[in-house]
Design a protein around this motif. Structure first.
Motif, short mmCIF file in Angstrom:
data_model
loop_
_atom_site.label_atom_id
_atom_site.label_comp_id
_atom_site.label_asym_id
_atom_site.label_seq_id
_atom_site.Cartn_x
_atom_site.Cartn_y
_atom_site.Cartn_z
N CYS A 1 -10.54 0.57 -12.64
CA CYS A 1 -8.96 -0.31 -12.02
C CYS A 1 -8.59 1.25 -11.17
N TYR A 2 -8.24 1.47 -10.37
CA TYR A 2 -8.00 2.74 -8.85
C TYR A 2 -6.60 2.14 -8.02
N GLN A 3 -5.35 2.93 -8.26
CA GLN A 3 -4.42 3.14 -7.40
C GLN A 3 -4.85 4.05 -6.94
N ARG A 4 -4.17 4.12 -5.06
CA ARG A 4 -4.07 5.04 -4.01
C ARG A 4 -2.18 5.27 -3.90
N LEU A 5 -2.30 6.59 -4.80
CA LEU A 5 -0.72 6.92 -4.60
C LEU A 5 -0.48 7.84 -4.06
N SER A 6 1.18 8.13 -3.48
CA SER A 6 1.90 9.18 -2.98
C SER A 6 2.08 10.07 -3.31
N ILE A 7 1.03 11.33 -4.19
CA ILE A 7 1.72 12.44 -5.31
C ILE A 7 3.45 12.72 -4.65
N TYR A 8 3.93 12.52 -4.67
CA TYR A 8 5.40 13.13 -3.68
C TYR A 8 5.85 11.91 -3.70
N ASN B 1 6.57 10.05 -1.11
CA ASN B 1 6.89 10.58 0.41
C ASN B 1 5.76 10.41 1.57
N GLY B 2 4.98 9.65 1.28
CA GLY B 2 3.33 9.50 2.11
C GLY B 2 3.29 10.64 1.37
N GLU B 3 1.73 10.99 2.63
CA GLU B 3 0.89 12.02 2.74
C GLU B 3 1.63 14.03 1.55
N PRO B 4 0.79 14.16 0.39
CA PRO B 4 -0.49 13.36 0.08
C PRO B 4 -1.03 12.67 -0.58
N TYR B 5 -2.09 12.21 -0.66
CA TYR B 5 -2.16 10.86 -1.80
C TYR B 5 -3.37 11.02 -2.56
N CYS B 6 -3.44 10.63 -3.94
CA CYS B 6 -4.73 10.56 -4.62
C CYS B 6 -4.77 9.15 -5.65
N LEU B 7 -5.54 9.00 -5.52
CA LEU B 7 -5.91 8.09 -6.84
C LEU B 7 -5.02 8.12 -8.12
N LYS C 1 3.58 1.10 -9.58
CA LYS C 1 4.01 0.46 -8.47
C LYS C 1 3.69 0.84 -6.77
N THR C 2 2.20 0.43 -6.34
CA THR C 2 2.68 0.99 -4.58
C THR C 2 3.32 0.57 -3.78
N GLN C 3 4.11 1.14 -3.06
CA GLN C 3 5.16 0.99 -2.45
C GLN C 3 5.30 1.38 -0.85
N LEU C 4 4.44 2.26 -0.98
CA LEU C 4 4.43 3.28 0.43
C LEU C 4 3.52 3.26 1.11
N PRO C 5 3.39 3.19 2.87
CA PRO C 5 2.56 3.12 3.55
C PRO C 5 1.52 3.87 3.51
N GLY C 6 0.11 3.85 3.36
CA GLY C 6 -1.15 4.75 2.66
C GLY C 6 -1.22 4.52 1.02
N GLU C 7 -0.50 3.55 0.01
CA GLU C 7 -0.14 3.47 -1.27
C GLU C 7 -1.06 2.21 -1.30
N ALA C 8 -2.31 1.93 -2.40
CA ALA C 8 -3.13 0.78 -1.98
C ALA C 8 -3.29 0.89 -3.63
N ASN D 1 -6.23 19.70 -6.98
CA ASN D 1 -7.67 19.14 -6.37
C ASN D 1 -8.11 18.02 -6.70
N LEU D 2 -6.65 17.00 -6.84
CA LEU D 2 -6.98 15.49 -6.63
C LEU D 2 -7.46 14.28 -6.34
N PRO D 3 -8.54 13.75 -6.57
CA PRO D 3 -9.65 12.87 -5.68
C PRO D 3 -8.60 11.92 -4.88
N ASP D 4 -8.96 11.01 -4.09
CA ASP D 4 -8.93 10.86 -3.31
C ASP D 4 -9.81 9.62 -2.34
N ILE D 5 -9.22 8.97 -1.46
CA ILE D 5 -10.20 8.23 -0.99
C ILE D 5 -9.09 7.35 -0.35
N SER D 6 -10.16 7.61 1.05
CA SER D 6 -9.10 5.34 1.78
C SER D 6 -8.96 4.60 1.14
N VAL D 7 -8.76 3.58 1.90
CA VAL D 7 -8.72 2.18 1.55
C VAL D 7 -9.87 2.12 2.38
#
Length: 197
Positions: A94-101, A103-109, A148-155, A184-190
């Motif tokens: 399973c994967y989540q998309r999370l804000s690294i810091y 506070n929004g971009e950048p995101y990572c899996l 937990k996913t909390q921010l827009p852009g997280e999933a 270089n953490l992997p990321d992917i859009s929803v």
């Protein structure tokens, strides 16, 4: 369900050291749920998160995670899947998309597992490793993941995959040391994720 029990190049549960540990952990327990919990807690607590502990090398294959006792969340999920599959417990990714810091971009899996428990069905667990602010537990039917996913852009991607995402495997194999991967953490859009699975 067979695809969630397969041995692969990355989930090499038939490797002698992985098999030995899987059987050693299972020996003390009577039920599949108890075995699954014990495997989860072993990986969570005995394998050091590469970034938290600034440890090398970057691992990917389950047997290498065990050999070097370190791995990013993805690699730890590979070892947990291998230990569970070696005990004939179906396990997926399973994967989540999370804000690294946070506070929004950048995101990572962020990678973790789902395990099939006969009494409740698929149950998600996160063996990332606990630290201040993170308390992942195995307490079915309640899920207690690391994040937990909390921010827009997280999933939260609801899919339970039988194999790790190829882009995750490529990122792990393409990084020699822990801070290389951190940059270089992997990321992917929803949207893209939906087309890949």
């Amino acid at each position: 369900m067979e695809e969630y029990l397969q041995a692969t190049e990355v989930i090499d549960w038939q490797h002698p050291t992985v098999l030995e540990l899987a059987k050693k952990i299972a020996f003390k327990h009577q039920t599949l749920e108890a075995i699954a919990k014990a495997c989860f807690e072993w990986v969570r607590d005995e394998i050091y998160h590469s970034c938290d502990y600034q440890m090398n090398p970057v691992t990917c294959r389950a047997s290498d995670v065990l050999k070097y006792k370190t791995g990013y969340c993805f690699a730890k999920s590979h070892l947990l899947a291998a230990l569970l599959r070696a005990n004939n417990i179906p396990t997926g990714f399973c994967y989540q998309r999370l804000s690294i810091y946070d506070n929004g971009e950048p995101y990572c899996l962020h990678g973790f597992n789902a395990v099939y428990l006969p009494e409740i069905g698929w149950y998600r667990v996160d063996a990332r490793g606990n630290r201040s602010g993170i308390d992942a537990q195995f307490i079915p039917p309640k899920e207690q993941l690391a994040y937990k996913t909390q921010l827009p852009g997280e999933a939260e991607f609801k899919n339970i995959l039988s194999e790790p995402l190829p882009l995750v495997v490529a990122a792990l194999k393409g990084s020699a040391i822990w801070d290389d991967l951190l940059l270089n953490l992997p990321d992917i859009s929803v949207e893209l994720f939906k087309t890949m699975v």
